[in-house]
Scaffold this motif. Structure first.
Motif, PDB file in Angstrom:
ATOM      1  N   GLY A 156       0.793  -1.213   0.000  1.00  0.00           N
ATOM      2  CA  GLY A 156       0.000   0.000   0.000  1.00  0.00           C
ATOM      3  C   GLY A 156       0.825   1.262   0.000  1.00  0.00           C
ATOM      4  N   GLU A 216      -2.121   0.579  -6.974  1.00  0.00           N
ATOM      5  CA  GLU A 216      -2.992   0.476  -5.800  1.00  0.00           C
ATOM      6  C   GLU A 216      -2.810  -0.865  -5.082  1.00  0.00           C
ATOM      7  N   ASN A 217      -2.713  -0.814  -3.763  1.00  0.00           N
ATOM      8  CA  ASN A 217      -2.615  -1.987  -2.884  1.00  0.00           C
ATOM      9  C   ASN A 217      -1.385  -2.857  -3.154  1.00  0.00           C
ATOM     10  N   ARG A 218      -0.350  -2.249  -3.732  1.00  0.00           N
ATOM     11  CA  ARG A 218       0.876  -3.005  -3.986  1.00  0.00           C
ATOM     12  C   ARG A 218       2.030  -2.370  -3.212  1.00  0.00           C
ATOM     13  N   LYS A 263       0.140   5.165 -11.989  1.00  0.00           N
ATOM     14  CA  LYS A 263      -1.095   5.657 -11.374  1.00  0.00           C
ATOM     15  C   LYS A 263      -2.209   4.610 -11.458  1.00  0.00           C
ATOM     16  N   ASN A 264      -2.278   3.919 -12.584  1.00  0.00           N
ATOM     17  CA  ASN A 264      -3.370   2.971 -12.812  1.00  0.00           C
ATOM     18  C   ASN A 264      -3.152   1.607 -12.167  1.00  0.00           C
ATOM     19  N   TYR A 265      -1.888   1.257 -11.842  1.00  0.00           N
ATOM     20  CA  TYR A 265      -1.622  -0.119 -11.408  1.00  0.00           C
ATOM     21  C   TYR A 265      -0.819  -0.230 -10.113  1.00  0.00           C
TER      22      TYR A 265
END
Length: 208
Positions: free
Chosen positions: A31, A180-182, A176-178
């Motif tokens: 995150g 999230e939560n990583r 920005k698109n990929y």
């Protein structure tokens, strides 16, 4: 997917008798996006190689956890992807062949198909070998293979190498698109590459 944590415990790396990095204690958590910073030759790439298990630490430990469960070293590769200037593509393959080869090891996020991957990577579905791609096309392919892999940890070293301004904007949109939560870790000394990173680790704090 369980939250990922990487714990570095008093780790260091030396080559021959010279310590490149020493006494690193740090925790990376899902995150978050982290920037590993420092001037050229300071050990940024060495630290990324330690985190990816491409190198073994000369002292201390680096441990991966999925939730509370420790991941065995031989299984860590299943949980991460990496793009760096020193890791090459299989340039004898065509774009479609490279995509098929990649998916034998790591599937794409959101069950992306090959045509969808090619569209997102802003590459044409070409049959010529990758060795004939421009340097910018190769870099977009490297980044797309790493970022679109369905893994919780993404490691990038100098991500905008060989990208023009349009390529830099493409890279920032991709993140920005990929992201999230990583757990994202970027090695860089160029601010445009890590504008989205809220946490910074300066390797100059870990010199002998």
């Amino acid at each position: 997917m369980a939250a990922m944590t990487i714990k570095i415990n008093n780790a260091g790396k030396r080559f021959n008798f010279e310590w490149i990095l020493k006494n690193i204690n740090y925790t990376f958590e899902s995150g978050n996006a982290y920037a590993i910073l420092g001037p050229n030759g300071s050990g940024k790439s060495t630290l990324l190689q330690l985190i990816s298990y491409s190198l073994s630490p000369s002292s201390g430990t680096i441990d991966f956890f999925s939730g509370e469960k420790k991941i065995l070293p031989e299984n860590i590769f299943k949980h991460l992807s990496i793009s760096t200037p020193y890791l090459e593509l299989v340039e004898e393959l065509t774009l479609n062949e490279m995509i098929d080869f990649q998916q034998n090891f790591k599937k794409f996020k959101n069950h992306l198909t090959a045509p969808e991957f090619i569209r997102i990577a802003d590459l044409k579905n070409q049959e010529k070998p990758i060795r004939n791609f421009s340097s910018g096309m190769k870099q977009r392919l490297k980044l797309a293979l790493a970022v679109l892999a369905d893994v919780p940890v993404v490691l990038l070293d100098e991500p905008t190498t060989n990208l023009d301004q349009a390529g830099v904007e493409w890279y920032l949109d991709l993140m920005k698109n990929y992201m999230e939560n990583r757990l994202i870790i970027i090695c860089s000394n160029i601010s445009r590459e890590y504008t989205f990173c809220s946490k910074h680790l300066d390797v100059m704090n870990y010199k002998s």
